[in-house]
Write a protein that holds these residues in place. Structure first.
Motif, PDB file in Angstrom:
ATOM      1  N   SER A  10       0.922  -1.201   0.006  1.00  0.00           N
ATOM      2  CA  SER A  10      -0.049  -0.082   0.017  1.00  0.00           C
ATOM      3  C   SER A  10       0.910   1.222  -0.038  1.00  0.00           C
ATOM      4  O   SER A  10       2.081   1.097   0.452  1.00  0.00           O
ATOM      5  CB  SER A  10      -0.944  -0.069   1.368  1.00  0.00           C
ATOM      6  OG  SER A  10      -0.018  -0.099   2.409  1.00  0.00           O
ATOM      7  N   PRO A  11       0.304   2.401  -0.501  1.00  0.00           N
ATOM      8  CA  PRO A  11       1.193   3.684  -0.472  1.00  0.00           C
ATOM      9  C   PRO A  11       1.926   4.075   0.511  1.00  0.00           C
ATOM     10  O   PRO A  11       3.131   4.203   0.648  1.00  0.00           O
ATOM     11  CB  PRO A  11       0.395   4.691  -1.045  1.00  0.00           C
ATOM     12  CG  PRO A  11      -0.772   3.847  -1.906  1.00  0.00           C
ATOM     13  CD  PRO A  11      -0.921   2.676  -1.108  1.00  0.00           C
ATOM     14  N   PRO A  12       1.344   3.997   1.690  1.00  0.00           N
ATOM     15  CA  PRO A  12       2.024   4.478   3.016  1.00  0.00           C
ATOM     16  C   PRO A  12       3.073   3.553   3.212  1.00  0.00           C
ATOM     17  O   PRO A  12       4.209   4.050   3.562  1.00  0.00           O
ATOM     18  CB  PRO A  12       0.903   4.247   4.037  1.00  0.00           C
ATOM     19  CG  PRO A  12      -0.340   4.474   3.479  1.00  0.00           C
ATOM     20  CD  PRO A  12      -0.206   3.841   2.056  1.00  0.00           C
ATOM     21  N   VAL A  13       2.850   2.167   3.187  1.00  0.00           N
ATOM     22  CA  VAL A  13       3.955   1.280   3.435  1.00  0.00           C
ATOM     23  C   VAL A  13       5.131   1.325   2.364  1.00  0.00           C
ATOM     24  O   VAL A  13       6.384   1.274   2.906  1.00  0.00           O
ATOM     25  CB  VAL A  13       3.460  -0.066   3.531  1.00  0.00           C
ATOM     26  CG1 VAL A  13       4.526  -1.062   3.698  1.00  0.00           C
ATOM     27  CG2 VAL A  13       2.440  -0.413   4.707  1.00  0.00           C
ATOM     28  N   ARG A  14       4.709   1.599   1.044  1.00  0.00           N
ATOM     29  CA  ARG A  14       5.497   1.680   0.315  1.00  0.00           C
ATOM     30  C   ARG A  14       6.666   2.813   0.395  1.00  0.00           C
ATOM     31  O   ARG A  14       7.813   2.809   0.140  1.00  0.00           O
ATOM     32  CB  ARG A  14       5.065   1.708  -1.271  1.00  0.00           C
ATOM     33  CG  ARG A  14       5.952   1.660  -2.501  1.00  0.00           C
ATOM     34  CD  ARG A  14       5.316   1.700  -3.736  1.00  0.00           C
ATOM     35  NE  ARG A  14       4.123   2.612  -3.965  1.00  0.00           N
ATOM     36  CZ  ARG A  14       3.163   2.483  -4.144  1.00  0.00           C
ATOM     37  NH1 ARG A  14       2.384   1.298  -3.786  1.00  0.00           N
ATOM     38  NH2 ARG A  14       2.170   3.511  -4.395  1.00  0.00           N
ATOM     39  N   LYS A  15       5.997   3.847   0.533  1.00  0.00           N
ATOM     40  CA  LYS A  15       7.025   5.321   0.936  1.00  0.00           C
ATOM     41  C   LYS A  15       7.785   4.830   2.096  1.00  0.00           C
ATOM     42  O   LYS A  15       9.223   5.419   1.976  1.00  0.00           O
ATOM     43  CB  LYS A  15       5.838   6.523   1.296  1.00  0.00           C
ATOM     44  CG  LYS A  15       6.711   7.301   1.522  1.00  0.00           C
ATOM     45  CD  LYS A  15       5.706   8.820   1.935  1.00  0.00           C
ATOM     46  CE  LYS A  15       6.510  10.172   2.280  1.00  0.00           C
ATOM     47  NZ  LYS A  15       5.600  11.118   2.605  1.00  0.00           N
ATOM     48  N   GLU A  16       7.432   4.359   3.417  1.00  0.00           N
ATOM     49  CA  GLU A  16       8.319   4.203   4.299  1.00  0.00           C
ATOM     50  C   GLU A  16       9.520   3.145   3.886  1.00  0.00           C
ATOM     51  O   GLU A  16      10.566   3.283   4.388  1.00  0.00           O
ATOM     52  CB  GLU A  16       7.506   3.708   5.716  1.00  0.00           C
ATOM     53  CG  GLU A  16       6.577   4.767   5.964  1.00  0.00           C
ATOM     54  CD  GLU A  16       6.808   5.996   6.337  1.00  0.00           C
ATOM     55  OE1 GLU A  16       8.037   6.233   6.663  1.00  0.00           O
ATOM     56  OE2 GLU A  16       6.025   6.971   5.887  1.00  0.00           O
ATOM     57  N   ALA A  17       8.817   2.065   3.299  1.00  0.00           N
ATOM     58  CA  ALA A  17      10.108   1.055   3.145  1.00  0.00           C
ATOM     59  C   ALA A  17      10.985   1.436   2.185  1.00  0.00           C
ATOM     60  O   ALA A  17      12.134   0.985   2.072  1.00  0.00           O
ATOM     61  CB  ALA A  17       9.157  -0.204   2.543  1.00  0.00           C
ATOM     62  N   GLU A  18      10.620   2.248   0.941  1.00  0.00           N
ATOM     63  CA  GLU A  18      11.350   2.771   0.242  1.00  0.00           C
ATOM     64  C   GLU A  18      12.420   3.445   0.592  1.00  0.00           C
ATOM     65  O   GLU A  18      13.788   3.475   0.488  1.00  0.00           O
ATOM     66  CB  GLU A  18      10.804   3.466  -1.127  1.00  0.00           C
ATOM     67  CG  GLU A  18      11.673   4.157  -2.113  1.00  0.00           C
ATOM     68  CD  GLU A  18      10.692   4.893  -3.156  1.00  0.00           C
ATOM     69  OE1 GLU A  18      11.550   5.252  -4.133  1.00  0.00           O
ATOM     70  OE2 GLU A  18       9.658   4.968  -2.948  1.00  0.00           O
ATOM     71  N   ALA A  19      12.177   4.320   1.574  1.00  0.00           N
ATOM     72  CA  ALA A  19      13.061   5.483   2.308  1.00  0.00           C
ATOM     73  C   ALA A  19      14.249   4.596   3.176  1.00  0.00           C
ATOM     74  O   ALA A  19      15.420   4.712   3.079  1.00  0.00           O
ATOM     75  CB  ALA A  19      12.371   6.503   3.203  1.00  0.00           C
ATOM     76  N   VAL A  20      13.722   3.444   3.730  1.00  0.00           N
ATOM     77  CA  VAL A  20      14.740   2.618   4.436  1.00  0.00           C
ATOM     78  C   VAL A  20      15.242   1.784   3.569  1.00  0.00           C
ATOM     79  O   VAL A  20      16.828   1.712   3.656  1.00  0.00           O
ATOM     80  CB  VAL A  20      13.936   1.652   5.369  1.00  0.00           C
ATOM     81  CG1 VAL A  20      14.622   0.673   6.090  1.00  0.00           C
ATOM     82  CG2 VAL A  20      13.200   2.204   6.538  1.00  0.00           C
ATOM     83  N   TYR A  21      14.964   1.553   2.634  1.00  0.00           N
ATOM     84  CA  TYR A  21      15.631   0.400   1.268  1.00  0.00           C
ATOM     85  C   TYR A  21      16.672   1.537   0.804  1.00  0.00           C
ATOM     86  O   TYR A  21      17.997   0.760   0.609  1.00  0.00           O
ATOM     87  CB  TYR A  21      14.803  -0.228   0.437  1.00  0.00           C
ATOM     88  CG  TYR A  21      15.472  -0.573  -0.794  1.00  0.00           C
ATOM     89  CD1 TYR A  21      15.952  -1.912  -0.672  1.00  0.00           C
ATOM     90  CD2 TYR A  21      15.548   0.151  -1.955  1.00  0.00           C
ATOM     91  CE1 TYR A  21      16.552  -2.493  -1.845  1.00  0.00           C
ATOM     92  CE2 TYR A  21      16.265  -0.222  -2.987  1.00  0.00           C
ATOM     93  CZ  TYR A  21      16.308  -1.625  -2.828  1.00  0.00           C
ATOM     94  OH  TYR A  21      17.290  -2.287  -3.935  1.00  0.00           O
ATOM     95  N   LEU A  22      16.345   2.570   0.442  1.00  0.00           N
ATOM     96  CA  LEU A  22      17.445   3.313  -0.230  1.00  0.00           C
ATOM     97  C   LEU A  22      18.684   4.032   0.488  1.00  0.00           C
ATOM     98  O   LEU A  22      19.695   3.854   0.153  1.00  0.00           O
ATOM     99  CB  LEU A  22      16.747   4.518  -0.734  1.00  0.00           C
ATOM    100  CG  LEU A  22      15.685   4.375  -2.199  1.00  0.00           C
ATOM    101  CD1 LEU A  22      15.140   5.650  -2.344  1.00  0.00           C
ATOM    102  CD2 LEU A  22      16.374   3.800  -3.334  1.00  0.00           C
TER     103      LEU A  22
END
Length: 475
Positions: free
Chosen positions: A18-30
């Protein structure tokens, strides 16, 4: 180099939740990707640029093929003995500390290559063997521990493994070009021109140590036991777990076959490329670059296949295809077909590395990760010590048959791993947590000195938005 690669590839594109999870996970991943690859790329570049010229360096000093093989065996023996203990130190003394030591030890090994004295060269191989063990245990252990502390979803860790394989192969391509430049084009003050490539390696390796020391936080495994106790505990854990035994055997047989391939591909292609006058017009650097590009393509394919196949199923594909590729020299004397088969083997290798890393991630307890991986490498190094001299003395067809035979043992073993997968209910999208410490407060680091919530707050991240569930399968 990896900055260019990340823009050229699609390996670090995020999606799925979902968009909120994707945004948070993306920041951690990058953030984790950038921090890890800033060290890992320098570390593997330093390994690649010297690896291609080690044999030539010793030969230029006047050592015979038999003497050179003994020098290499000393390195493998060092990796199997001293390297096993030093790698396990990562669990008790810190994975970052080991990664910093990797660059220092390997750089010292390269400096010793300026001497033609056999004791100096043997000492260099001992240090290099220890460093090699660290490269294949502590770096991965630090990455997984950091990912777990930051609660990175498993699907993104899988993507990071694929991308690091892509960067590893890209580093090899660049290392080949730089090595050719410093040896063949630029003036070299050393008595042995091949030592110039080792000088470049020193700079890269010390750079990796410096960046790790300044940019990485420390991560630990089991701090309650001594290193010897941790190794013994890991051995007992492996012995009591059928999937772990299978994982260790798969790791050893496949990578031992890989070493045989590395030893044989040059003479195999040279023989097939000889002209009527007996000379070979094969471009070694060009062929090596093609191999690495094939591996990069394989790492991309691994990312795509992860959407459709489980890790165990991907390994079945890799083992069957790899055995066929290494059987090609037995079936044909065509240079073109043999080169194509070898490129296929390298592409499958690009699928193998991130897949086996993901399986190790899901099967090994975090507290024993470096120790368990070090125990796995004991059998691997023993196989290499036994098989390489044998392969060097066999006819080419029998040597490649030996390598293909080891690969054919792997599908049955990976079937055990697939059974372990189907007996669990985990998904690759699940968040990583420490299997041996699932009650740890979310957002805390393994040594409680670096609270992850503090960094997340600075970056505006909401770690609570990322779902938490155990990493499976477990043996």
């Amino acid at each position: 180099m990896w900055c260019i690669a990340r823009e050229a590839s699609g390996l670090d594109k995020i999606g799925g939740d979902s968009p909120p999870v994707r945004k948070e996970a993306e920041a951690v991943y990058l953030r984790l990707r950038n921090r890890y690859l800033s060290v890992y790329t320098l570390a593997v570049f330093g390994d690649w640029i010297q690896g291609g010229f080690a044999y030539a360096l010793y030969a230029a000093y006047g050592y015979s093929q038999r003497e050179i093989s003994l020098i290499f065996i000393v390195g493998y023996a060092s990796s199997m003995t001293i390297g096993t203990y030093v790698s396990a130190l990562g669990d008790t003394g810190g994975h970052r500390r080991n990664c910093v030591a990797y660059g220092i030890l390997y750089a010292a090994s390269c400096v010793l290559c300026h001497s033609r004295s056999l004791p100096s060269l043997l000492l260099g191989r001992v240090l290099g063997g220890v460093a090699y063990s660290i490269l294949y245990t502590s770096f991965e252990s630090w990455l997984i521990a950091e990912a777990e502390a930051r609660r990175l979803p498993r699907v993104l860790l899988s993507r990071l493994f694929s991308f690091s394989t892509f960067c590893n192969a890209g580093s090899a391509v660049v290392a080949g070009m730089v090595g050719h430049l410093v040896i063949e084009v630029l003036p070299c003050a050393s008595r042995n021109r091949f030592a110039c490539a080792f000088d470049v390696a020193v700079v890269s390796l010390l750079g990796a140590s410096l960046v790790a020391a300044t940019r990485w936080g420390e991560r630990y495994g089991d701090q309650l036991h001594s290193t010897g106790e941790s190794l013994l505990k890991s051995y007992r854990t492996i012995r009591a777990s059928r999937p772990l035994v299978a994982l260790g055997l798969v790791n050893s047989f496949y990578e031992a076959a890989l070493y045989v391939f590395v030893f044989l591909w040059t003479p195999a292609l040279e023989r097939r490329s000889r002209q009527g006058d007996g000379t070979s017009n094969m471009g070694h650097g060009l062929v090596f670059s093609i191999f690495m590009i094939s591996k990069m393509a394989g790492s991309q394919a691994s990312h795509v296949l992860s959407e459709y196949l489980s890790p165990g199923a991907r390994l079945q594909l890799v083992f069957g295809g790899s055995a066929l590729c290494l059987a090609a020299p037995v079936l044909t004397d065509s240079y073109e077909y043999t080169l194509l088969a070898f490129c296929g083997f390298e592409a499958l290798l690009g699928i193998y590395w991130p897949t086996i890393a993901l399986l190790r991630c899901g099967s090994i307890l975090d507290a024993q990760r470096a120790s368990t991986m070090a125990v796995f490498r004991v059998l691997l190094n023993l196989l290499v010590i036994l098989v390489l001299p044998l392969a060097g003395g066999l006819p080419e067809a029998l040597a490649f048959s030996l390598a293909a035979g080891m690969l054919l043992l792997c599908p049955a073993l990976s079937g055990i791993l697939r059974q372990a997968e189907t007996s669990t209910h985990g998904k690759e999208g699940h968040v990583l947590v420490r299997a041996d410490d699932t009650d740890t407060e979310p957002g805390t680091s393994s040594d409680d000195s670096e609270p992850i919530h503090a960094e997340a707050h600075e970056e505006g991240l909401d770690l609570a938005a990322i779902p938490r569930s155990p990493l499976l399968p477990r043996p």
